[in-house]
Design an enzyme around this catalytic site. Structure first.
Site, PDB file in Angstrom:
ATOM      1  N   ASP A   1       0.828  -1.217   0.000  1.00  0.00           N
ATOM      2  CA  ASP A   1       0.000   0.000   0.000  1.00  0.00           C
ATOM      3  C   ASP A   1       0.858   1.261   0.000  1.00  0.00           C
ATOM      4  OD1 ASP A   1       0.471  -0.919   2.856  1.00  0.00           O
ATOM      5  OD2 ASP A   1      -0.305   1.084   3.238  1.00  0.00           O
TER       6      ASP A   1
ATOM      7  N   ASP B   1       7.610   3.788   2.374  1.00  0.00           N
ATOM      8  CA  ASP B   1       8.324   5.006   2.814  1.00  0.00           C
ATOM      9  C   ASP B   1       9.761   4.672   3.172  1.00  0.00           C
ATOM     10  OD1 ASP B   1       7.570   3.941   5.315  1.00  0.00           O
ATOM     11  OD2 ASP B   1       6.084   5.487   5.644  1.00  0.00           O
TER      12      ASP B   1
ATOM     13  N   PHE C   1      -0.574  12.121   6.157  1.00  0.00           N
ATOM     14  CA  PHE C   1      -1.063  10.802   6.513  1.00  0.00           C
ATOM     15  C   PHE C   1      -2.288  10.511   5.659  1.00  0.00           C
ATOM     16  CE2 PHE C   1      -3.225   7.583   8.974  1.00  0.00           C
ATOM     17  CZ  PHE C   1      -2.182   6.790   9.399  1.00  0.00           C
ATOM     18  N   VAL C   2      -2.281   9.403   4.964  1.00  0.00           N
ATOM     19  CA  VAL C   2      -3.310   9.128   3.965  1.00  0.00           C
ATOM     20  C   VAL C   2      -4.226   7.995   4.438  1.00  0.00           C
ATOM     21  CG1 VAL C   2      -3.732   8.490   1.554  1.00  0.00           C
ATOM     22  CG2 VAL C   2      -1.707   9.854   2.151  1.00  0.00           C
TER      23      VAL C   2
ATOM     24  N   ARG D   1     -11.002   2.609   5.993  1.00  0.00           N
ATOM     25  CA  ARG D   1     -10.561   1.719   4.912  1.00  0.00           C
ATOM     26  C   ARG D   1     -11.587   1.649   3.784  1.00  0.00           C
ATOM     27  NH1 ARG D   1      -6.080  -1.257   6.560  1.00  0.00           N
ATOM     28  NH2 ARG D   1      -6.041  -1.976   8.705  1.00  0.00           N
TER      29      ARG D   1
END
Lengths: 170, 109
Positions: free
Chosen positions: A92, A95, A144-145, A157
């Site tokens: 997903d 980073d 922040f996603v 979600r």
């Protein structure tokens, strides 16, 4: 806490279709194993698999989250053998690359025919270890996603688009 | 290297070391100092010691916990390091990076 989408469902569908077309082209004549990293990549992988014009197998793998236990381990392994397969690992978010490098190493030990990485979101500015990302849907800024499979403490979600959450979890 | 055997200069460094341990990434703490300035006799007079070295990935990590406005000294040293040692792969990991990564990785998933 969340406002306008960072990427709306139309943008996501467009990127997913483009990646699915690229995979279908790159793996023409093959039957790749699409291996999703649970839980957040499940939505992305589901849509990606539906967009392929070639046959594929779909499976999932999950690893320990940071803070749970002494060290990362594979908690739920793939049920389809990886040896000799053309594996596309679907994540997903990449980073630091630390989690991904662990999973990649474990998979390479099983001698796949090839291994490529596909991610929904990429934060290259946070990278600690270099990992080749063959397919990426979006590069994201320092936010922040949530949504489209990504959660904030278990929520959001189910949202069809990707949103910037106002805060990072403490 | 085990976190418990190292005396870190800052708590954030210990946290980053624990992160490496969790992900089973080998690390070394301040294993090498690089000269970044020399006097007129060619002797090094200033050094830069990155916080971590990850041997498997051949990368040095410098963790900076100061606020961005106070990073100018460290950024200068980093520029000199990159200038005099272009083959050394070093990455600056900022306080904000660290806070984001630690919080994101700890979240329920």
């Amino acid at each position: 806490m969340i406002g306008d989408p960072l990427f709306d469902s139309e943008s996501i569908a467009g990127r997913v279709a483009a990646i699915a077309a690229a995979i279908s082209h790159d793996y023409s004549g093959k039957r790749p194993l699409m291996l999703g990293l649970l839980t957040a990549a499940a939505t992305f992988l589901g849509d990606l698999a539906k967009g392929l014009s070639i046959p594929c197998d779909v499976d999932f793998i999950s690893v320990t989250n940071y803070g749970d236990g002494e060290g990362i381990v594979v908690e739920q392994d793939a049920t389809i053998p990886v040896a000799g397969r053309h594996v596309i690992l679907v994540d997903d978010t990449v980073d630091t690359g630390l989690r991904l490098q662990y999973v990649v190493k474990r998979l390479l030990e099983r001698a796949p025919a090839s291994l490529a990485v596909c991610t929904l979101l990429d934060r290259p500015h946070r990278r600690i270890v270099d990992i080749e990302i063959k397919y990426r849907a979006f590069e994201v800024p320092d936010v922040f996603v949530v949504g489209y499979g990504l959660d904030y403490l278990g929520r959001y979600r189910e949202l069809p688009a990707l949103y910037a959450h106002g805060t990072w979890p403490a | 290297m085990a976190v418990s055997r190292v005396t870190f200069a800052h708590a954030s460094e210990a946290e980053l070391a624990r992160l490496f341990d969790f992900y089973r990434v080998d690390w070394q703490y301040e294993p090498r100092s690089f000269p970044i300035a020399w006097n007129e006799h060619g002797r090094p007079v200033e050094f830069f010691t990155p916080d971590f070295y990850l041997p498997e990935h051949d990368i040095y990590i410098e963790l900076t916990v100061a606020k961005p406005a106070r990073n100018s000294r460290k950024n200068r040293k980093l520029r000199l390091l990159r200038s005099h040692h272009p083959c050394v792969n070093v990455k600056l990991f900022t306080r904000r990076d660290a806070e984001r990564v630690f919080s994101r990785l700890k979240r329920a998933s």
